[in-house]
Design a protein around this motif. Structure first.
Motif, PDB file in Angstrom:
ATOM      1  N   MET A   2       9.839  19.577  27.165  1.00  0.00           N
ATOM      2  CA  MET A   2       8.574  19.999  25.494  1.00  0.00           C
ATOM      3  C   MET A   2       8.947  19.614  24.292  1.00  0.00           C
ATOM      4  O   MET A   2       8.341  19.359  23.987  1.00  0.00           O
ATOM      5  CB  MET A   2       8.617  21.056  26.014  1.00  0.00           C
ATOM      6  CG  MET A   2       7.812  21.692  27.303  1.00  0.00           C
ATOM      7  SD  MET A   2       7.258  22.765  27.676  1.00  0.00           S
ATOM      8  CE  MET A   2       5.961  23.219  26.836  1.00  0.00           C
ATOM      9  N   PHE A   3      10.376  19.521  23.890  1.00  0.00           N
ATOM     10  CA  PHE A   3      10.700  19.412  22.902  1.00  0.00           C
ATOM     11  C   PHE A   3      10.708  17.596  22.542  1.00  0.00           C
ATOM     12  O   PHE A   3       9.995  17.438  21.408  1.00  0.00           O
ATOM     13  CB  PHE A   3      12.673  19.232  22.882  1.00  0.00           C
ATOM     14  CG  PHE A   3      13.440  19.498  21.722  1.00  0.00           C
ATOM     15  CD1 PHE A   3      13.118  19.953  20.646  1.00  0.00           C
ATOM     16  CD2 PHE A   3      13.632  17.735  21.362  1.00  0.00           C
ATOM     17  CE1 PHE A   3      13.921  19.679  19.683  1.00  0.00           C
ATOM     18  CE2 PHE A   3      13.929  17.712  20.010  1.00  0.00           C
ATOM     19  CZ  PHE A   3      14.732  18.275  19.458  1.00  0.00           C
ATOM     20  N   VAL A   4      10.389  16.852  23.051  1.00  0.00           N
ATOM     21  CA  VAL A   4      10.546  15.476  23.157  1.00  0.00           C
ATOM     22  C   VAL A   4       9.212  15.534  22.722  1.00  0.00           C
ATOM     23  O   VAL A   4       8.626  14.665  21.951  1.00  0.00           O
ATOM     24  CB  VAL A   4      11.122  14.441  24.193  1.00  0.00           C
ATOM     25  CG1 VAL A   4      10.485  13.253  23.868  1.00  0.00           C
ATOM     26  CG2 VAL A   4      12.962  14.277  24.415  1.00  0.00           C
ATOM     27  N   SER A   5       8.088  15.443  24.251  1.00  0.00           N
ATOM     28  CA  SER A   5       6.988  15.621  23.261  1.00  0.00           C
ATOM     29  C   SER A   5       6.128  16.376  22.240  1.00  0.00           C
ATOM     30  O   SER A   5       5.323  15.108  21.890  1.00  0.00           O
ATOM     31  CB  SER A   5       5.621  16.834  24.617  1.00  0.00           C
ATOM     32  OG  SER A   5       6.401  15.306  25.698  1.00  0.00           O
ATOM     33  N   GLN A   6       7.260  17.352  21.841  1.00  0.00           N
ATOM     34  CA  GLN A   6       6.502  17.839  20.032  1.00  0.00           C
ATOM     35  C   GLN A   6       6.546  16.187  19.069  1.00  0.00           C
ATOM     36  O   GLN A   6       6.643  16.314  18.305  1.00  0.00           O
ATOM     37  CB  GLN A   6       7.484  18.627  19.966  1.00  0.00           C
ATOM     38  CG  GLN A   6       6.343  20.117  20.914  1.00  0.00           C
ATOM     39  CD  GLN A   6       7.426  21.214  20.765  1.00  0.00           C
ATOM     40  OE1 GLN A   6       8.059  21.518  21.385  1.00  0.00           O
ATOM     41  NE2 GLN A   6       7.026  22.021  19.791  1.00  0.00           N
ATOM     42  N   THR A  43       2.914  22.137  26.104  1.00  0.00           N
ATOM     43  CA  THR A  43       2.301  20.625  25.210  1.00  0.00           C
ATOM     44  C   THR A  43       3.799  21.624  24.473  1.00  0.00           C
ATOM     45  O   THR A  43       4.250  20.641  24.051  1.00  0.00           O
ATOM     46  CB  THR A  43       2.249  20.889  24.963  1.00  0.00           C
ATOM     47  OG1 THR A  43       0.628  21.221  23.950  1.00  0.00           O
ATOM     48  CG2 THR A  43       0.842  20.040  25.816  1.00  0.00           C
ATOM     49  N   ALA A  44       4.002  22.534  24.069  1.00  0.00           N
ATOM     50  CA  ALA A  44       4.459  22.962  22.341  1.00  0.00           C
ATOM     51  C   ALA A  44       5.799  24.444  23.136  1.00  0.00           C
ATOM     52  O   ALA A  44       5.464  25.332  23.327  1.00  0.00           O
ATOM     53  CB  ALA A  44       3.896  23.256  21.970  1.00  0.00           C
ATOM     54  N   LEU A  45       7.075  24.117  22.657  1.00  0.00           N
ATOM     55  CA  LEU A  45       8.010  25.508  22.969  1.00  0.00           C
ATOM     56  C   LEU A  45       7.883  26.480  21.940  1.00  0.00           C
ATOM     57  O   LEU A  45       7.356  25.850  20.945  1.00  0.00           O
ATOM     58  CB  LEU A  45       9.772  24.408  22.972  1.00  0.00           C
ATOM     59  CG  LEU A  45      10.095  23.863  24.190  1.00  0.00           C
ATOM     60  CD1 LEU A  45      11.809  22.733  23.240  1.00  0.00           C
ATOM     61  CD2 LEU A  45      10.449  24.280  25.076  1.00  0.00           C
ATOM     62  N   SER A  46       8.178  27.944  22.487  1.00  0.00           N
ATOM     63  CA  SER A  46       8.265  28.329  21.581  1.00  0.00           C
ATOM     64  C   SER A  46       9.928  28.572  20.879  1.00  0.00           C
ATOM     65  O   SER A  46      10.072  27.898  20.937  1.00  0.00           O
ATOM     66  CB  SER A  46       7.730  29.759  21.838  1.00  0.00           C
ATOM     67  OG  SER A  46       8.748  29.856  23.071  1.00  0.00           O
ATOM     68  N   GLU A  47       9.832  29.633  19.626  1.00  0.00           N
ATOM     69  CA  GLU A  47      10.615  29.244  18.235  1.00  0.00           C
ATOM     70  C   GLU A  47      12.243  30.033  19.700  1.00  0.00           C
ATOM     71  O   GLU A  47      12.961  29.346  19.428  1.00  0.00           O
ATOM     72  CB  GLU A  47      10.937  29.995  17.412  1.00  0.00           C
ATOM     73  CG  GLU A  47       9.925  30.299  16.374  1.00  0.00           C
ATOM     74  CD  GLU A  47      11.390  28.328  15.710  1.00  0.00           C
ATOM     75  OE1 GLU A  47      12.686  28.856  15.564  1.00  0.00           O
ATOM     76  OE2 GLU A  47      11.120  27.557  15.550  1.00  0.00           O
TER      77      GLU A  47
END
Length: 193
Positions: free
Chosen positions: A1-5, A43-47
């Motif tokens: 998910m980090f890469v996808s962001q 698609t997005a990591l939280s903090e």
């Protein structure tokens, strides 16, 4: 998910391609991340999710990929959960090497990005390495055994942009191999002369 962001890719497809996992399994795992507050969506990591990752940033020109690069990138990968590699722009590479690189910055990005140890490969920004550092927000910056950067320069620059980063100077089991030495030894044949 980090890469996808960063690259806008579908994280389910990316994980399935890299790990050959069943789509339902991957979606269930992402659902678990969401329910545990580690992701805001599929698609997005939280903090909280981002803070639970140890991101390692490594950089270089990578014009002639050789065993020293492979050893260094493996060592960098072992320092965290995600390895992001920054390839120098052609202009920066020319300043560092006193010549134009053999491969374009996009070719070098694609070559390094194809290595299995690399999770994400980016082309750096001209003139200020800390713009890319600020964008990636790594916990560790890995310096190769032959890179001229001084650890204090890196840590001071990171502090200026509000990041507390550890700097790791990596060693190579083959320090006698470097792009510069390869070019000196095989220069004419490399440049097609």
């Amino acid at each position: 998910m980090f890469v996808s962001q960063f690259d806008g890719s579908d994280p389910v497809a990316a994980v399935r391609a890299r790990c050959r996992l069943d789509e339902e399994y991957v979606r269930d795992r992402i659902g678990g991340l969401i329910s545990n507050g580690l992701a805001d969506s599929d698609t997005a990591l939280s903090e909280l999710g981002r803070s639970s990752l140890r991101v390692v940033l490594a950089g270089g020109v990578f014009d002639i990929i050789h065993p020293g690069h492979i050893h260094t990138l493996r060592a960098a990968r072992n320092l965290g959960d995600v390895l992001v590699v920054v390839v120098a722009t052609s202009g920066t590479a020319k300043k560092m090497k006193k010549r134009m690189p053999l491969h374009s910055q996009d070719q070098r990005r694609d070559l390094v990005g194809a290595l299995s140890t690399v999770d994400l490969c980016l082309v750096g920004e001209e003139g200020d390495i800390f713009r890319t550092v600020e964008r990636v927000r790594p916990e560790v910056i890995a310096l190769g055994y032959d890179q001229i950067h001084q650890e204090k320069f890196i840590t001071d620059g990171c502090r200026r942009i509000g990041l507390d980063v550890k700097v790791a100077r990596l060693q190579s089991p083959v320090p006698e191999i470097s792009s510069s030495r390869i070019e000196q030894e095989y220069g004419d044949s490399i440049h097609g002369i």
